[in-house]
Design a protein around this motif. Structure first.
Motif, PDB file in Angstrom:
ATOM      1  N   ASP A  99       0.873  -1.367  -0.023  1.00  0.00           N
ATOM      2  CA  ASP A  99       0.096  -0.040   0.004  1.00  0.00           C
ATOM      3  C   ASP A  99       0.843   1.351   0.026  1.00  0.00           C
ATOM      4  N   VAL A 130      -4.322   0.642  -1.807  1.00  0.00           N
ATOM      5  CA  VAL A 130      -3.696  -0.750  -1.859  1.00  0.00           C
ATOM      6  C   VAL A 130      -3.472  -1.072  -3.194  1.00  0.00           C
ATOM      7  N   TRP A 145      -5.296  -1.213  -8.730  1.00  0.00           N
ATOM      8  CA  TRP A 145      -5.247  -0.626  -7.350  1.00  0.00           C
ATOM      9  C   TRP A 145      -6.723  -0.568  -6.866  1.00  0.00           C
ATOM     10  N   LYS A 174      -7.636  -3.324   4.523  1.00  0.00           N
ATOM     11  CA  LYS A 174      -6.847  -3.373   3.407  1.00  0.00           C
ATOM     12  C   LYS A 174      -6.421  -4.812   3.184  1.00  0.00           C
TER      13      LYS A 174
END
Length: 409
Positions: A99, A130, A145, A174
């Motif tokens: 990230d 991320v 992404w 995430k």
């Protein structure tokens, strides 16, 4: 690049844009995409829309602003085509999950919040994205992404509306964002190579287990405080007292942090993983078999055995890779993998270290191509800008790797 270099590549760039932006329906939109890519590659301190438009002979600030921030073109098929082109040429050995943060002022930019900012090394007002990158020893480039939406954005309807956040987008961890990206790439590209990540993802037992459930191999950095048991540990069956259900098998000794497994007699040996500009990159590594422990590991083992009553108490064995340079007093790195114990240590080390290759990506994306220069505030604008920056870096990567790689298949 100066204007002469960009003009020299214009024909090749036109072919590349025609291919990767083929899903964009209108010709004038594709032309704006090609113009925006030239602006990103052209020398200049700032790569936001106004200064790029000023530097380009055919730059039209209003047209570029509309193309990036308002035009409804779908970025997903563009990214898919970029990923297909890249992977066909560079043939990645690993996919790197990571990230990246973008320091921001104010509260209006989509996803901005006070959170840990890796760029600054502390908590600060920023956006976090991320990403998944394709990497080899000699090339790398982002494939996909997603923007992390902090929890404070989940129910703030006014901020969401102003930033154009879709109704079906909410707060997701995430690691779950990363799994979504990996699932998408697996659907686009077929066989998944080894997945590597830093300890921010490796310390998540649920993330590692999710990769295993999908049948994917990984080499993940770990926190040395993670708990495990020796590979030769065996659970014992307590005697039945005659009341209630039988007691489950259990290990007699408590789990220990990973750093306690490293003894002076550990089988460290020198491994060279790459030839760098200053010579061979080498260090000392050891491979140890352990059984990851903890609530999540035990719960998953029970589920895989068909339930609590069917479990024999045995935790699965995994391979631990440890780095301790020659003059270091203690280990400096830990990685866990679900690859077979027979995997050569040189391969494990090379894959583990390949995670650092993407630092080249971030340097080029940020300092050369203006990844963090976007001044818009919307969900659509952010994703459009990131897609265009990815396209610019993909074009340059393919040119470096194979000067004829701009030609579509």
């Amino acid at each position: 690049m100066d204007a002469h270099e960009v003009d020299r590549l214009r024909a090749a760039l036109g072919l590349f844009v025609a291919d990767v932006f083929a899903s964009v329906p209108r010709r004038d939109q594709r032309a704006k995409g090609e113009c925006y890519l030239r602006g990103l590659m052209l020398d200049g301190r700032r790569k936001s829309i106004q200064p790029m438009a000023d530097r380009l002979p055919d730059g039209d600030m209003q047209a570029l602003q509309q193309f990036v921030s308002q035009s409804p073109w779908d970025w997903t098929p563009v990214r898919r085509r970029i990923a297909e082109r890249l992977c066909r040429v560079i043939r990645p050995e690993v996919w790197v999950v990571d990230d990246v943060s973008f320091p921001k002022c104010g509260r209006a930019s989509v996803g901005v919040a006070r959170q840990y900012c890796g760029t600054l090394g502390k908590r600060a007002n920023c956006q976090v994205a991320v990403s998944v990158h394709a990497a080899t020893d000699t090339a790398s480039c982002p494939l996909e992404w997603d923007l992390f939406l902090p929890e404070e954005w989940a129910d703030d309807h006014q901020r969401r509306r102003r930033a154009g956040v879709p109704d079906d987008i909410g707060h997701v961890s995430k690691t779950r964002l990363a799994l979504g990206l990996l699932d998408r790439l697996a659907d686009w590209l077929g066989p998944v190579p080894v997945i590597v990540a830093d300890a921010g993802y490796g310390r998540s037992v649920s993330f590692r287990l999710a990769l295993e459930e999908r049948g994917w191999s990984y080499v993940m950095a770990l926190d040395p405080k993670e708990l495990a048991r020796p590979a030769d540990a065996e659970p014992s069956q307590p005697g039945y007292g005659g009341l209630g259900p039988p007691t489950l098998p259990r290990y007699r000794q408590a789990p220990r942090p990973l750093h306690t497994f490293i003894e002076s007699s550990a089988p460290f040996r020198d491994v060279v993983w790459r030839q760098g500009s200053k010579g061979a990159m080498t260090s000392r590594f050891a491979v140890i078999q352990v059984r990851p422990s903890g609530k999540k590991a035990r719960r998953t083992a029970q589920e895989q055995a068909g339930g609590r009553s069917s479990w024999d108490g045995v935790l699965p064995e995994r391979t631990l890779l440890v780095e301790q340079p020659e003059h270091a007093a203690e280990p400096t790195g830990y990685w866990m993998t679900n690859l077979p114990p027979t995997t050569p240590i040189a391969d494990l080390v090379r894959w583990a270290k390949m995670r650092w290759r993407i630092e080249h990506d971030y340097r080029e994306l940020k300092h050369g191509l203006g990844l963090d220069h976007f001044e818009g505030r919307t969900w659509r604008g952010w994703h459009h800008h990131v897609t265009l920056v990815t396209a610019a870096q993909a074009f340059l990567t393919l040119r470096r790797y194979d000067p004829k790689a701009h030609m579509p298949a």
